[in-house]
Each structure stands twice: as C-alpha cells, then as structure tokens.
Design an enzyme around this catalytic site. Structure first.
Site, mmCIF file in Angstrom:
data_model
loop_
_atom_site.group_PDB
_atom_site.id
_atom_site.type_symbol
_atom_site.label_atom_id
_atom_site.label_comp_id
_atom_site.label_asym_id
_atom_site.label_seq_id
_atom_site.Cartn_x
_atom_site.Cartn_y
_atom_site.Cartn_z
ATOM 1 N N SER A 287 0.489 -1.200 -0.113
ATOM 2 C CA SER A 287 0.414 -0.365 0.153
ATOM 3 C C SER A 287 0.919 1.149 -0.058
ATOM 4 C CB SER A 287 -0.843 0.235 1.302
ATOM 5 O OG SER A 287 -1.904 0.817 1.195
ATOM 6 N N ASP B 289 -5.433 -3.920 5.595
ATOM 7 C CA ASP B 289 -5.507 -5.431 4.498
ATOM 8 C C ASP B 289 -4.023 -5.878 4.065
ATOM 9 O OD1 ASP B 289 -7.088 -5.955 1.716
ATOM 10 O OD2 ASP B 289 -6.338 -5.122 0.631
ATOM 11 N N HIS C 191 -1.841 -1.272 -3.754
ATOM 12 C CA HIS C 191 -3.389 0.012 -3.529
ATOM 13 C C HIS C 191 -3.254 1.616 -3.935
ATOM 14 C CE1 HIS C 191 -4.532 -1.993 0.747
ATOM 15 N NE2 HIS C 191 -4.812 -2.698 -0.277
#
Lengths: 186, 275
Positions: free
Chosen positions: A11, A131, A38
């Site tokens: 991310s 996540d 992401h």
C-alpha cells in the site's frame, strides 16, 4: 521447484518498494508474481509501464481470463479486485471494496491460496492499513510460505506489523534479504 | 485414492440447489468470485459448512434470497469511468443521431445509476425524446431501487466530478432534487426508461436495439457463458448497432470478434458490421 506463484501486497510506500524489488530480480526469475498495490480509484496504469521499464521481468496489468505464465508479473488493475482461479487464470471483480480497498490484497491472497495451496509464497510489504492480514492467514492455512517486510524498514510499518501480529510468519526481513531469499527459493 | 476438494463439491451442489429451486443460474460464474461470496455468507450465517447452507437455501426462502443477493453485484456509479462516457458522447452519439427513433438496451443495470447517466447525455444531445432505454437486471431488489431513482446525497459530489470529467457542461445539480440526505432524480429523466426483469443467463432476446450497454457483468462469467451472452447481444443489435462493454472486458475470446468493427479499443466500444 517447490513454489509455483508469488503474491505481493503493498500500500503506501509500495511504489518505491516494488521498484526496488523488481529492479533486482534477474531476467531468468521464472515464478510468476502477482501484485496488488493500492492506488486511487481514478489512477491510470502508467506506473505499471514505468515499473516494467525498470525491471528485467515482463510486467503487465492482469487481464480477465488471462493465463498465468512463468516469467511474468501481473498487476491488479485500478478499481477491480483481482482473483486467481483454480485453472490458474485471472478473474476480475468490480464488487464492493474490501478493507476500503479495490483491488484488495485479501481478495487476491485468499483466492491464490485456494488455487496454489502450499505452492504459494505470500509477501506483504509497506502499507498503512490492515489489508492483507486475513489473506496471509489463508496463505498459511493452505500451507504456503509467508514473508513480511520488516516493519522497521518499511516506509509505512502498519500493514506488515498487522500481519505479523495476527499470523505465524515464516520470514520477517528487510527488502534486500527478501530478494536474496526469493533468489534462493526459485 | 485421490479425493476431490470437499468445498468444490459443496459449492457445485449449492449452486445446483439455487438453480433447481429458484431458477437463478450461477453455475457458469467464475469460481473464485462465487466462492468468495459464498464463504462470506457462510461466515455471517454462523453455519458450520456450505452443505448446511444448502439445507437452509432449500427450506428457508429468506435465507436463499440473502444468498442470491450476495451473488449479485450491484456496485455502480453515475458516469462510472468518465472516459467511457466521454467516448460515448464523441463516438456513439453521432451514430445514434442517424436514427429517427432510438432503442437502447442497458443489460445488468443494477440500481440504475448508469441508465440515468445515459438519459442525461441523451437529453443534452437532444435525443432523449426519441429514445427508449430498456434497463434490465435479474435482481428485482436492485431494479426497484433503480425505478425509485433516489440515491444518497453524499455520493453526488463524486458523481458531479464524474459527470464533469465525462465532458458534461451543464449543472449536474439540475438533474436531481435534494431532500434531506437524499438526491431524487428528476422525473423528466425517468419517463423513457423501461425497467424490466431480464436474466442474461436464462432469458433470450426481447427487442431489436441500436445500442447495447453491458459493463462489468461479463467479467463474472466463465468463457462459455460469456460467449452465449455475446451471441444474445449480437442477435439483439441492428446492423451498424453499437456494443459497449466494461473497461476490462473484450471480444477477444468471443466467437463474434470478427463481426464487429472497433470504435474505441480502450473504452471497449464496438460497432456491429453489416451482414
């Protein structure tokens, strides 16, 4: 060769980490790599081309129904979840965000674990959300290998730390050592 | 002796049960996607296995209805993928302008946001009065919401940006009325939209149309089902009619690839060749 695929989740800070990783992997590295990074829902795919330019591997955005091939790296397209089918092809889904993310790392990891079972390596890199934690649990439950970037060396430590706190991880390493480990494993 | 994965068998039996009992056919959907939706419902239900879920599906209509909703993806936006709507204005509207009356099929319209987006473009291009939009979905709950045309006001900021990025020049706020935290779509945009229940998997052609939009539906289907539905679209389109798919969908694996000319490859807009 024991492992048939590698899934990577990243991310915030991930672009730097991925650039570092893919600049270092040699052209003969044959295990297919599948990446969720992401990005914003309005972002385009230009960064994938830039990453490809810096890498000796063939890096592309994953297409739906595309067959996963050795020597290739696939990146989840923005705004779609990327899933691996048991016949080792990709599916895309425009369904709800998972952990506020689409693509979600959990969605990729969980489906890849079902498809590859103990032949899968999961890697969680820098990021500032949770996540990937459930996804890595699934990778371990299916017998796969779990590698996490050492949070102390990550641009954003939260995501790797969350995985470490909730799963039995095989290796917690700085990026350079992750690369060395991958070179040994393949 | 080698055993098959138990959950593979259970999922297949569950989908059989849903089809045989309720007529909704998810048997040719992508397995990984369906598995994920089923496992989520299993966790929420607190049941011990997919086989136990099958018992509930067969004997408890409300549980079955929950599962069928889970298997239907209703995520959408007004002017989703603004680039696509820009290309629609520039490349498809000129084709539509050549017809004295226009029929459009929006297949898999979900809660209607994209059908209303189409209505807005047609109105701005002076075509809405001579157009009928057939907006269909198999999910009746989603269709009911679509018909109401009431959306959370909180989303309008995002939709306004989408509209502007798609080349919209009017005031987007003119297309709805705000009431508390809701945005109510103008009646004028609704009058030429026909909402109808239609299942792409089990139903057939119902009208000849000049434009088919089906975006982010085929990605959930296995290749054989994709092909079947592509045939349905092809048979529904007039010669020279236009097919619009989702930004990650293509005709690449379709038997009909050669029957279309490409109007915009990146935005997945295709024009049916004359037979």
């Amino acid at each position: 060769m024991k492992y048939e695929a590698i899934v990577i989740g990243a991310s915030s800070g991930g672009l730097n980490a991925l650039t570092f990783l893919f600049s270092a992997l040699p052209p003969g590295f044959s295990i297919p790599i599948i990446v969720v990074q992401h990005v914003g829902s309005r972002s385009d795919s230009q960064w994938i081309d830039l990453l490809n330019d810096k890498s000796k591997l063939h890096i592309k955005e994953a297409d739906e129904k595309e067959k996963i091939e050795p020597g290739h790296t696939y990146i989840a397209p923005p705004n779609y979840h990327l899933l691996v089918e048991k016949d080792k092809t990709f599916s895309l889904a425009a369904s709800e965000r998972v952990n506020f993310a689409r693509p979600s790392i959990d969605v990729l990891f969980e489906s890849a674990a079902e498809a590859y079972k103990d032949k899968l390596i999961g890697i969680i890199l820098t990021g500032s959300n949770a996540d990937g934690t459930a996804g890595m649990q699934k990778v371990k439950a299916c017998g796969g290998l779990a590698i996490v970037q050492d949070p102390e060396t990550a641009e954003s430590p939260l995501m790797p730390a969350s995985v470490i706190a909730n799963t039995a991880i095989d290796y917690v390493l700085p990026l350079e050592n992750i690369i060395n480990l991958l070179l040994k494993l393949y | 002796m080698e055993y098959k994965d138990t959950s593979d068998i259970e999922i297949s039996l569950l989908l059989d049960a849903v089809y045989k009992k309720y007529g909704y056919d998810f048997r040719q959907y992508s397995e990984a996607h369906i598995r994920r939706r089923i496992m989520n419902r299993l966790t929420l239900s607190g049941l011990g296995s997919i086989s136990q879920m099958q018992d509930f599906v067969l004997h408890d209509k409300s549980f079955a209805s929950l599962l069928i909703q889970d298997l239907s993806i209703t995520v959408t936006e007004m002017f989703r993928d603004p680039d696509f709507y820009k290309a629609l204005r520039e490349k498809v509207i000129p084709v539509l302008k050549t017809y004295p009356f226009i029929k459009i099929w929006h297949a898999g319209c979900s809660t209607g946001e994209e059908a209303y987006s189409m209505a807005i473009i047609l109105r701005e291009e002076g075509l809405y009065e001579r157009t009928t939009i057939y907006a269909t979905d198999f999910n009746q709950q989603a269709l009911n919401k679509a018909k109401e045309g009431i959306f959370p006001a909180g989303l309008m900021k995002e939709y306004t940006l989408n509209y502007q990025l798609s080349g919209g020049k009017e005031s987007f706020a003119g297309y709805y009325t705000s009431s508390y935290d809701m945005a109510i779509i103008n009646q004028a945009l609704k009058k030429n939209i026909v909402w109808a229940n239609h299942n792409l998997v089990t139903d057939s052609v119902f009208a000849e149309v000049h434009l088919v939009l089906c975006r982010n539906v085929l990605i959930y289907f296995e290749r054989s089902l994709q092909n079947k539905v592509q045939k349905l679209f092809y048979d529904s389109l007039t010669n020279g009619g236009v097919l619009c798919l989702g930004s990650k969908e293509s005709l690449r694996f379709s038997d009909l690839q050669g029957e279309y000319a490409v109007l915009d490859q990146k935005r997945r807009i295709f024009k049916k060749k004359y037979e």
